[in-house]
Design a protein around this motif. Structure first.
Motif, PDB file in Angstrom:
ATOM      1  N   ILE A  80       0.846  -1.184   0.000  1.00 34.67           N
ATOM      2  CA  ILE A  80       0.000   0.000   0.000  1.00 34.67           C
ATOM      3  C   ILE A  80       0.879   1.231   0.000  1.00 34.67           C
ATOM      4  CG2 ILE A  80      -1.996  -1.076   1.111  1.00 34.67           C
ATOM      5  CD1 ILE A  80      -0.996   0.137   3.757  1.00 34.67           C
ATOM      6  N   ALA A  81       0.409   2.304  -0.676  1.00 34.31           N
ATOM      7  CA  ALA A  81       1.147   3.570  -0.681  1.00 34.31           C
ATOM      8  C   ALA A  81       0.868   4.300   0.624  1.00 34.31           C
ATOM      9  CB  ALA A  81       0.725   4.417  -1.871  1.00 34.31           C
ATOM     10  N   VAL A  82       1.908   4.689   1.304  1.00 36.36           N
ATOM     11  CA  VAL A  82       1.732   5.357   2.591  1.00 36.36           C
ATOM     12  C   VAL A  82       2.204   6.803   2.558  1.00 36.36           C
ATOM     13  CG1 VAL A  82       1.895   3.241   3.901  1.00 36.36           C
ATOM     14  CG2 VAL A  82       3.976   4.510   3.386  1.00 36.36           C
ATOM     15  N   GLY A  83       2.704   7.264   1.419  1.00 35.23           N
ATOM     16  CA  GLY A  83       3.174   8.643   1.332  1.00 35.23           C
ATOM     17  C   GLY A  83       3.647   8.966  -0.073  1.00 35.23           C
ATOM     18  N   TYR A  84       4.106  10.208  -0.262  1.00 39.51           N
ATOM     19  CA  TYR A  84       4.554  10.661  -1.572  1.00 39.51           C
ATOM     20  C   TYR A  84       5.863  11.429  -1.428  1.00 39.51           C
ATOM     21  CZ  TYR A  84      -0.286   9.573  -2.756  1.00 39.51           C
ATOM     22  OH  TYR A  84      -1.482   8.931  -2.916  1.00 39.51           O
ATOM     23  N   GLU A  85       6.748  11.220  -2.389  1.00 39.30           N
ATOM     24  CA  GLU A  85       8.064  11.846  -2.360  1.00 39.30           C
ATOM     25  C   GLU A  85       8.178  12.841  -3.515  1.00 39.30           C
ATOM     26  OE1 GLU A  85      11.848  12.775  -1.127  1.00 39.30           O
ATOM     27  OE2 GLU A  85      10.470  11.396  -0.138  1.00 39.30           O
ATOM     28  N   PRO A  86       8.310  14.167  -3.248  1.00 44.02           N
ATOM     29  CA  PRO A  86       8.502  15.130  -4.339  1.00 44.02           C
ATOM     30  C   PRO A  86       9.980  15.246  -4.699  1.00 44.02           C
ATOM     31  CG  PRO A  86       8.216  16.295  -2.268  1.00 44.02           C
ATOM     32  CD  PRO A  86       8.134  14.835  -1.941  1.00 44.02           C
ATOM     33  N   THR A  87      10.269  15.272  -5.989  1.00 47.01           N
ATOM     34  CA  THR A  87      11.626  15.541  -6.464  1.00 47.01           C
ATOM     35  C   THR A  87      11.547  16.667  -7.497  1.00 47.01           C
ATOM     36  OG1 THR A  87      11.395  13.784  -8.132  1.00 47.01           O
ATOM     37  CG2 THR A  87      12.482  13.209  -6.076  1.00 47.01           C
ATOM     38  N   VAL A  88      12.543  17.523  -7.506  1.00 42.35           N
ATOM     39  CA  VAL A  88      12.526  18.696  -8.386  1.00 42.35           C
ATOM     40  C   VAL A  88      12.777  18.264  -9.830  1.00 42.35           C
ATOM     41  CG1 VAL A  88      13.614  20.889  -8.929  1.00 42.35           C
ATOM     42  CG2 VAL A  88      13.280  20.215  -6.536  1.00 42.35           C
ATOM     43  N   ASP A  89      11.867  18.650 -10.730  1.00 34.87           N
ATOM     44  CA  ASP A  89      12.033  18.409 -12.165  1.00 34.87           C
ATOM     45  C   ASP A  89      12.936  19.475 -12.776  1.00 34.87           C
ATOM     46  OD1 ASP A  89      10.901  16.102 -13.067  1.00 34.87           O
ATOM     47  OD2 ASP A  89       8.912  16.947 -13.341  1.00 34.87           O
ATOM     48  N   ASP A  90      12.474  20.710 -12.675  1.00 35.60           N
ATOM     49  CA  ASP A  90      13.200  21.828 -13.262  1.00 35.60           C
ATOM     50  C   ASP A  90      12.562  23.118 -12.761  1.00 35.60           C
ATOM     51  OD1 ASP A  90      14.951  23.338 -14.783  1.00 35.60           O
ATOM     52  OD2 ASP A  90      14.730  22.086 -16.566  1.00 35.60           O
ATOM     53  N   ILE A  91      13.165  24.214 -13.144  1.00 37.23           N
ATOM     54  CA  ILE A  91      12.609  25.514 -12.786  1.00 37.23           C
ATOM     55  C   ILE A  91      11.503  25.867 -13.773  1.00 37.23           C
ATOM     56  CG2 ILE A  91      14.157  26.922 -14.194  1.00 37.23           C
ATOM     57  CD1 ILE A  91      14.375  28.811 -11.736  1.00 37.23           C
ATOM     58  N   ALA A  92      10.555  26.681 -13.330  1.00 36.62           N
ATOM     59  CA  ALA A  92       9.471  27.173 -14.180  1.00 36.62           C
ATOM     60  C   ALA A  92       9.138  28.592 -13.722  1.00 36.62           C
ATOM     61  CB  ALA A  92       8.253  26.267 -14.088  1.00 36.62           C
ATOM     62  N   PHE A  93       8.491  29.355 -14.612  1.00 37.52           N
ATOM     63  CA  PHE A  93       8.180  30.749 -14.314  1.00 37.52           C
ATOM     64  C   PHE A  93       6.714  31.024 -14.624  1.00 37.52           C
ATOM     65  CE2 PHE A  93      12.637  30.508 -15.425  1.00 37.52           C
ATOM     66  CZ  PHE A  93      13.269  31.258 -14.442  1.00 37.52           C
ATOM     67  N   ALA A  94       6.014  31.596 -13.652  1.00 34.36           N
ATOM     68  CA  ALA A  94       4.665  32.100 -13.912  1.00 34.36           C
ATOM     69  C   ALA A  94       4.777  33.573 -14.271  1.00 34.36           C
ATOM     70  CB  ALA A  94       3.783  31.914 -12.686  1.00 34.36           C
ATOM     71  N   VAL A  95       4.158  33.952 -15.375  1.00 41.18           N
ATOM     72  CA  VAL A  95       4.147  35.356 -15.814  1.00 41.18           C
ATOM     73  C   VAL A  95       2.714  35.854 -15.660  1.00 41.18           C
ATOM     74  CG1 VAL A  95       4.648  36.954 -17.692  1.00 41.18           C
ATOM     75  CG2 VAL A  95       6.046  34.890 -17.405  1.00 41.18           C
ATOM     76  N   VAL A  96       2.509  36.747 -14.684  1.00 39.59           N
ATOM     77  CA  VAL A  96       1.150  37.133 -14.296  1.00 39.59           C
ATOM     78  C   VAL A  96       1.039  38.649 -14.190  1.00 39.59           C
ATOM     79  CG1 VAL A  96       0.762  34.983 -13.025  1.00 39.59           C
ATOM     80  CG2 VAL A  96       1.745  36.938 -11.831  1.00 39.59           C
ATOM     81  N   PRO A  97      -0.150  39.197 -14.450  1.00 40.39           N
ATOM     82  CA  PRO A  97      -0.352  40.645 -14.274  1.00 40.39           C
ATOM     83  C   PRO A  97      -0.585  40.972 -12.802  1.00 40.39           C
ATOM     84  CG  PRO A  97      -2.352  39.630 -15.121  1.00 40.39           C
ATOM     85  CD  PRO A  97      -1.322  38.545 -15.062  1.00 40.39           C
ATOM     86  N   ALA A  98       0.087  41.991 -12.302  1.00 40.91           N
ATOM     87  CA  ALA A  98      -0.057  42.379 -10.898  1.00 40.91           C
ATOM     88  C   ALA A  98       0.445  43.799 -10.717  1.00 40.91           C
ATOM     89  CB  ALA A  98       0.722  41.422  -9.996  1.00 40.91           C
TER      90      ALA A  98
END
Length: 248
Positions: A80-98
């Motif tokens: 059974i799955a008891v947890g989750y492991e995050p690993t970094v894929d790559d950098i990303a950028f959100a471009v948003v109006p503010a």
């Protein structure tokens, strides 16, 4: 009416109290009052039972019901799955109006949250990213070699904002590039306010459409002040791959 002002009371003042044991009632003998008493206590609840038994009638019934209906939460499979492991894929950028750094970070959080992540494990509903201002230094350091300083958020109309935007544009695997120039799994560095990846040159033009991107440093927006009307901000984050941790 007579008032009892005594400070001391003897056991005789209270009469026979042997029945105050929670499992007995008045007139019920116990081992203390009857030397011939042969009952013992239930091993589960301490109720009196006949010598030779282990459980009272109630506990025997509960045990029979438990054996007839196995635990509903018992695992169906050996693993059974008891947890989750995050690993970094790559950098990303959100471009948003503010209008400010704070507003840009809030909108970028929603944009990264709304982006499509088709390879997520079944049942996972957590975050698939972390913004630079939340990330530990150990996760950020490998990316500063190729990208330089990574601020929390910057107006695109600033020296470092333009630097990051142009680097992301040059490194993106555009889907309208010739097929032989594209990797099997292209990486898109830029995301718009809705969390959609900027995948073609026309997407990039649409992203900037309606916003001023200055050529002269005199027109740059001071990041510490922001602007009175919305303009594009670039917010870096780290995209995760989520792997289930399985235990048997």
């Amino acid at each position: 009416m007579t008032t009892d002002d005594r400070d001391y009371y003897s056991p005789e003042d209270f009469g026979d109290t042997y029945y105050e044991n929670e499992h007995y009632g008045p007139g019920t003998p116990d081992a203390d009052s009857d030397p011939n008493y042969t009952e013992i206590e239930c091993s589960e609840c301490d109720r009196p039972i006949t010598a030779g038994d282990d459980l009272c009638a109630d506990c025997e019934r509960e045990l029979a019901e438990a054996n007839a209906h196995p635990d509903a939460y018992a695992p169906v499979f050996d693993e059974i799955a008891v947890g989750y492991e995050p690993t970094v894929d790559d950098i990303a950028f959100a471009v948003v109006p503010a209008c400010s750094r704070y507003e840009a970070i809030i909108k970028a959080t929603h944009a990264f949250h709304d982006r499509e992540t088709p390879d997520l494990p079944t049942g996972f509903d957590g975050r698939t990213f972390i913004l630079i201002h939340e990330a530990p230094e150990s996760d950020i350091r490998p990316f500063t070699v190729g990208w330089g300083a990574l601020p929390d958020a910057l107006p695109v109309a600033s020296e470092d904002g333009l630097r990051l935007l142009n680097k992301a544009r040059r490194r993106t695997d555009w889907l309208d590039d010739p097929l032989e120039d594209r990797p099997a799994a292209p990486w898109f560095y830029l995301y718009d306010e809705a969390g959609a990846p900027v995948t073609t040159a026309s997407d990039f033009v649409d992203l900037l459409d309606g916003y001023h991107v200055p050529d002269s440093p005199e027109e740059y927006t001071p990041p510490e002040y922001g602007s009175t009307k919305p303009e594009l901000w670039i917010v870096p984050g780290l995209a995760y791959t989520i792997t289930p941790i399985v235990a048997s």
